[in-house]
Design a protein around this motif. Structure first.
Motif, PDB file in Angstrom:
ATOM      1  N   GLY A 181       0.824  -0.988  -0.160  1.00 36.21           N
ATOM      2  CA  GLY A 181       0.006   0.125   0.543  1.00 36.21           C
ATOM      3  C   GLY A 181       0.927   0.959  -0.180  1.00 36.21           C
ATOM      4  O   GLY A 181       0.037   2.395   0.026  1.00 36.21           O
ATOM      5  N   SER A 204      -0.041   3.498  -3.336  1.00 37.79           N
ATOM      6  CA  SER A 204      -0.885   4.052  -2.987  1.00 37.79           C
ATOM      7  C   SER A 204      -1.482   4.725  -2.006  1.00 37.79           C
ATOM      8  O   SER A 204      -2.333   6.459  -2.599  1.00 37.79           O
ATOM      9  CB  SER A 204      -2.578   3.051  -2.561  1.00 37.79           C
ATOM     10  N   ALA A 264      -1.820   8.983  -2.932  1.00 41.12           N
ATOM     11  CA  ALA A 264      -3.107  10.027  -1.965  1.00 41.12           C
ATOM     12  C   ALA A 264      -2.599  11.512  -1.085  1.00 41.12           C
ATOM     13  O   ALA A 264      -2.925  12.641  -1.104  1.00 41.12           O
ATOM     14  CB  ALA A 264      -3.265   8.826  -0.812  1.00 41.12           C
ATOM     15  N   PHE A 273      -3.084  -2.178 -10.727  1.00 41.69           N
ATOM     16  CA  PHE A 273      -2.862  -1.246  -9.787  1.00 41.69           C
ATOM     17  C   PHE A 273      -3.607   0.095  -9.839  1.00 41.69           C
ATOM     18  O   PHE A 273      -3.719   0.816  -9.695  1.00 41.69           O
ATOM     19  CB  PHE A 273      -1.686  -0.741  -9.426  1.00 41.69           C
ATOM     20  N   TRP A 274      -2.907   0.895 -11.119  1.00 43.20           N
ATOM     21  CA  TRP A 274      -3.567   1.637 -11.722  1.00 43.20           C
ATOM     22  C   TRP A 274      -5.045   1.812 -11.822  1.00 43.20           C
ATOM     23  O   TRP A 274      -5.486   3.191 -11.701  1.00 43.20           O
ATOM     24  CB  TRP A 274      -3.408   2.065 -13.235  1.00 43.20           C
ATOM     25  N   THR A 320      -6.233   2.371  -7.570  1.00 46.61           N
ATOM     26  CA  THR A 320      -5.728   2.899  -7.442  1.00 46.61           C
ATOM     27  C   THR A 320      -6.545   4.502  -7.837  1.00 46.61           C
ATOM     28  O   THR A 320      -6.422   5.868  -7.136  1.00 46.61           O
ATOM     29  CB  THR A 320      -4.269   4.293  -7.681  1.00 46.61           C
TER      30      THR A 320
END
Length: 85
Positions: free
Chosen positions: A30, A33, A37, A61-62, A65
């Motif tokens: 994580g 991510s 963020a 993943f993209w 996310t």
């Protein structure tokens, strides 16, 4: 542990990220991510994109996310106010 290149255009309210890298020991925890963020938190209101295409193994993943993110990290060209490089 984590690195990413990014560019911003506050005039157009756009942000681009590319070449995220997490050291193998820290992958799938994580960190990427959370870092993305934090970047979005530092620059609220921007629409976020990537400059390159998504490699097949990075697409999940993209997709994960980008959920709920303006721009969804879809591929997008730089605006005229930002130079490549």
């Amino acid at each position: 542990m984590f690195e990413i290149d990014y560019r911003l255009c506050l005039r157009c309210q756009l942000g681009w990220v590319e070449q995220p890298y997490t050291e193998p020991l820290y992958q799938r925890r994580g960190l990427a991510s959370a870092a993305l963020a934090a970047l979005r938190s530092e620059h609220p209101g921007l629409s976020w994109h990537t400059l390159g295409g998504h490699e097949p193994d990075a697409r999940p993943f993209w997709a994960a996310t980008g959920q709920g993110v303006r721009g969804s990290y879809q591929q997008g060209n730089l605006c005229p106010h930002v130079t490549a490089g």
